[in-house]
Scaffold this motif. Structure first.
Motif, PDB file in Angstrom:
ATOM      1  N   ASN A 447      38.249   1.300   3.631  1.00  0.00           N
ATOM      2  CA  ASN A 447      37.443   1.562   2.436  1.00  0.00           C
ATOM      3  C   ASN A 447      38.107   1.007   1.180  1.00  0.00           C
ATOM      4  OD1 ASN A 447      35.461   2.852   3.943  1.00  0.00           O
ATOM      5  ND2 ASN A 447      36.298   4.889   3.589  1.00  0.00           N
ATOM      6  N   VAL A 448      39.416   1.044   1.145  1.00  0.00           N
ATOM      7  CA  VAL A 448      40.134   0.438   0.018  1.00  0.00           C
ATOM      8  C   VAL A 448      39.846  -1.056  -0.038  1.00  0.00           C
ATOM      9  CG1 VAL A 448      42.427  -0.087  -0.920  1.00  0.00           C
ATOM     10  CG2 VAL A 448      41.942   2.190  -0.001  1.00  0.00           C
ATOM     11  N   TYR A 449      39.845  -1.680   1.125  1.00  0.00           N
ATOM     12  CA  TYR A 449      39.540  -3.113   1.190  1.00  0.00           C
ATOM     13  C   TYR A 449      38.124  -3.376   0.687  1.00  0.00           C
ATOM     14  CZ  TYR A 449      39.052  -7.798   3.213  1.00  0.00           C
ATOM     15  OH  TYR A 449      38.842  -9.149   3.404  1.00  0.00           O
ATOM     16  N   THR A 450      37.176  -2.525   1.096  1.00  0.00           N
ATOM     17  CA  THR A 450      35.800  -2.675   0.622  1.00  0.00           C
ATOM     18  C   THR A 450      35.732  -2.537  -0.898  1.00  0.00           C
ATOM     19  OG1 THR A 450      34.902  -1.819   2.702  1.00  0.00           O
ATOM     20  CG2 THR A 450      33.456  -1.725   0.778  1.00  0.00           C
ATOM     21  N   MET A 451      36.444  -1.549  -1.443  1.00  0.00           N
ATOM     22  CA  MET A 451      36.469  -1.374  -2.896  1.00  0.00           C
ATOM     23  C   MET A 451      37.029  -2.620  -3.579  1.00  0.00           C
ATOM     24  SD  MET A 451      37.962   2.496  -3.353  1.00  0.00           S
ATOM     25  CE  MET A 451      37.467   3.815  -2.248  1.00  0.00           C
ATOM     26  N   MET A 452      38.162  -3.105  -3.101  1.00  0.00           N
ATOM     27  CA  MET A 452      38.807  -4.241  -3.760  1.00  0.00           C
ATOM     28  C   MET A 452      37.956  -5.507  -3.672  1.00  0.00           C
ATOM     29  SD  MET A 452      42.920  -3.994  -3.166  1.00  0.00           S
ATOM     30  CE  MET A 452      42.864  -4.345  -1.403  1.00  0.00           C
ATOM     31  N   GLN A 453      37.203  -5.651  -2.590  1.00  0.00           N
ATOM     32  CA  GLN A 453      36.409  -6.860  -2.405  1.00  0.00           C
ATOM     33  C   GLN A 453      35.091  -6.823  -3.177  1.00  0.00           C
ATOM     34  OE1 GLN A 453      38.537  -8.989  -1.464  1.00  0.00           O
ATOM     35  NE2 GLN A 453      37.617  -9.782   0.404  1.00  0.00           N
ATOM     36  N   HIS A 454      34.740  -5.682  -3.726  1.00  0.00           N
ATOM     37  CA  HIS A 454      33.481  -5.596  -4.456  1.00  0.00           C
ATOM     38  C   HIS A 454      33.559  -6.442  -5.731  1.00  0.00           C
ATOM     39  CE1 HIS A 454      30.025  -3.982  -6.632  1.00  0.00           C
ATOM     40  NE2 HIS A 454      29.586  -3.562  -5.445  1.00  0.00           N
ATOM     41  N   PRO A 455      32.508  -7.173  -6.067  1.00  0.00           N
ATOM     42  CA  PRO A 455      32.568  -8.059  -7.237  1.00  0.00           C
ATOM     43  C   PRO A 455      32.795  -7.349  -8.567  1.00  0.00           C
ATOM     44  CG  PRO A 455      30.332  -7.959  -6.324  1.00  0.00           C
ATOM     45  CD  PRO A 455      31.238  -7.333  -5.327  1.00  0.00           C
TER      46      PRO A 455
END
Length: 596
Positions: A447-455
């Motif tokens: 989920n951290v990765y998803t957060m960081m990858q969000h534009p």
């Protein structure tokens, strides 16, 4: 040309996400004057063969507001390649202030950000009243790195409203007009922005809500209108959307987000950032925040979401602010003793048996800054232990339940609390355990990765200078570079070029710091020379180096060959040099200097 400094043979990352280029960087008078061959001699040469060269990192979310007045070094941020910090996050700070309100602001910072009040009382120089005076006073002192100041809502409200500010009283139109005027005055003097806090877990050391936490939409929008007509300045907010009051008040998420949109919208297009993290007690709230942020962005709001590269964790131990036994009657009777005496008492088998037979007493309530979530966690010891870990000398922040304290207890056939008790007595009572309270619900960083990858994401939330008895997340830049680009094996990774961009130009552009964040001719010579293969974090440890004998967690790194500020090396081979070229960043001058 004769350079003051020349960095040669390095792999240069420009900060924009481009692939590195093997070239040289020439510096004169604190500015990058050439990127390329850089023919000519230099007063000093750094051979960066086999190393990377990056722009100096920028930390968007820190709390050095008090420390900056007495501490020239600004550790631990400088140890992690950070050459510019943005202070004044979450609405707490120390200006403007009248002499009679100084203790009130200390109690706020002590409660909200876990900085010892005695250290603040003894250390802060207090050679200011207004925000412009605060900025001038800080700029006149030596510092290793650059720093930017935000207008903070809590002291602003106290300065204008006095005692009415801390008793949940609504601001009058005259109050709002004066807060707007003072905010505009500070922005015109170079403040980087304005921050406010609306978190249930933020309370003063006396257990009171923060003055800004219940501010009306009209107050927030009125203050934000101070940005009207300005070409610089950002807004920042922290909000847990009344999470701890849902049972009493119902779900007010959308109402709170509407308020934030009104607040940010009143600033006439200036950038706004909001904290984003996953909370165990509301595991899907972060997705709601993203959805509303996307909708707000689609409507034209200039919004970003501050994200962290790992769990936002609590370090627990006998030296720390929190540990599982702070509420036990037997421990309360010895908590005032020096560490060696406490350890000696706790090693007595009879004392241990008595303590483990007890139940933790409530810690939260009136007159204490401890939020109710602390009692909920203390009552759920197996849950906490299932995601509490030893970090080790080479800290591993993404462990599984198999290496948790709960699993250790099961393997040894002992009660969970007994396992924690024994672990905390190791290393003469200096053993530290790590509990990721946020961003680790699923026991991984997907989920951290998803957060960081969000534009809409932007790196932040390090809290540098704050939570000194529980957290040491100023090491985020080192962790992002070493773990997310090199060491992670359980999921997605980042490229090194992208990680550097997130720490440099992305934040510089957001803040309007046009004079830094890139390796480009005309930019300020804030630079890092890093041995990326050797880059690593060491285990956090407690030191007693704050005023009045206060203690704080520090976490060193290895691999920084040079941290350079305005062309001067402030950290060399991971050690401070004693150079202090750091200056106040005046937001209204960054663009002017860059264009000159």
């Amino acid at each position: 040309m004769h350079f003051d400094l020349k960095i040669i043979n390095g792999a240069v990352y420009d900060g924009e996400g481009s692939d590195p280029v093997n070239c040289n960087v020439g510096v004169k008078d604190g500015v990058i004057v050439e990127v390329g061959d850089c023919a000519g001699d230099a007063a000093r040469v750094i051979d960066a063969a086999g190393l990377i060269v990056t722009p100096g990192f920028i930390d968007l979310h820190t709390h050095y507001d008090g420390q900056v007045s007495w501490d020239a070094d600004l550790q631990p941020s400088v140890n992690h390649g950070v050459s510019t910090v943005v202070m004044g996050s979450c609405g707490v700070g120390f200006a403007p202030v009248r002499a009679g309100d100084r203790d009130k602001l200390i109690r706020l910072m002590e409660g909200v950000e876990d900085i010892p009040g005695t250290a603040l009382a003894e250390g802060i120089s207090w050679d200011w009243e207004t925000l412009p005076e605060y900025m001038n006073a800080l700029d006149a002192k030596p510092h290793s790195i650059d720093f930017a100041v935000q207008v903070t809502h809590d002291p602003l409200r106290v300065y204008v409203m006095g005692e009415r500010a801390v008793f949940d009283e609504a601001a009058s139109e005259a109050d709002i007009a004066e807060m707007r005027r003072l905010t505009r005055e500070a922005l015109e003097a170079g403040a980087i922005g304005f921050s406010t806090g609306r978190s249930d877990v933020h309370r003063s050391a006396d257990g009171q809500w923060t003055p800004s936490s219940e501010a009306s939409p009209g107050e927030l929008a009125g203050i934000a209108s101070a940005f009207d007509g300005l070409s610089h300045g950002v807004l920042q907010a922290v909000n847990d959307f009344n999470l701890e009051r849902v049972a009493q008040d119902g779900d007010r998420f959308d109402e709170e987000f509407d308020l934030l949109e009104q607040f940010a919208g009143a600033a006439n297009g200036r950038p706004f950032s909001l904290s984003l993290m996953q909370r165990d007690f509301a595991p899907d709230q972060w997705l709601r925040i993203i959805r509303r942020a996307e909708q707000a962005s689609d409507k034209g709001l200039n919004i970003r979401l501050q994200t962290a590269p790992r769990g936002i964790g609590v370090t627990v131990g006998l030296q720390c602010t929190f540990h599982p036994f702070i509420g036990f009657p037997s421990y309360k009777r010895i908590c005032h003793l020096p560490l060696p005496e406490r350890v000696a008492r706790m090693r007595d088998p009879a004392f241990k048996a008595q303590l483990l037979s007890e139940t933790s007493e409530p810690m939260a309530g009136d007159g204490t800054p401890v939020p109710p979530i602390a009692d909920a966690l203390l009552a759920a010891v197996d849950f906490v232990a299932s995601k509490t870990f030893r970090l080790g000398e080479n800290p591993d922040y993404e462990q599984t339940e198999d290496t948790s304290v709960l699993q250790m207890a099961k393997d040894r056939g002992v009660p969970t609390l007994a396992m924690i008790y024994d672990l905390m007595l190791e290393n003469d009572g200096r053993e530290l355990l790590y509990f990721p309270i946020y961003n680790y619900t699923e026991m991984n960083y997907d989920n951290v990765y998803t957060m960081m990858q969000h534009p809409l994401s932007i790196m932040g939330l390090s809290d540098g200078g704050a939570h000194v008895g529980t957290v040491c997340d100023s090491s985020f830049p080192t962790y992002l570079l070493s773990y997310w680009t090199r060491d992670r094996e359980r999921g997605g990774k980042l490229t090194l070029a992208d990680a550097v961009r997130r720490l440099t130009s992305d934040i510089a552009d957001y803040c309007g710091m046009a004079d830094r964040g890139r390796i480009r001719v005309g930019q300020k010579a804030n630079l890092n020379v890093i041995d990326i293969d050797a880059l690593r974090l060491h285990a956090p440890h407690m030191v007693q180096d704050l005023p009045a004998g206060g203690q704080r967690l520090l976490q060193e790194a290895s691999g920084y060959r040079a941290v350079i500020v305005a062309g001067q090396t402030v950290l060399e081979n991971d050690r401070l040099t004693g150079a202090y070229p750091g200056r106040l960043v005046r937001a209204n001058q960054c663009t002017e200097r860059a264009a000159a």
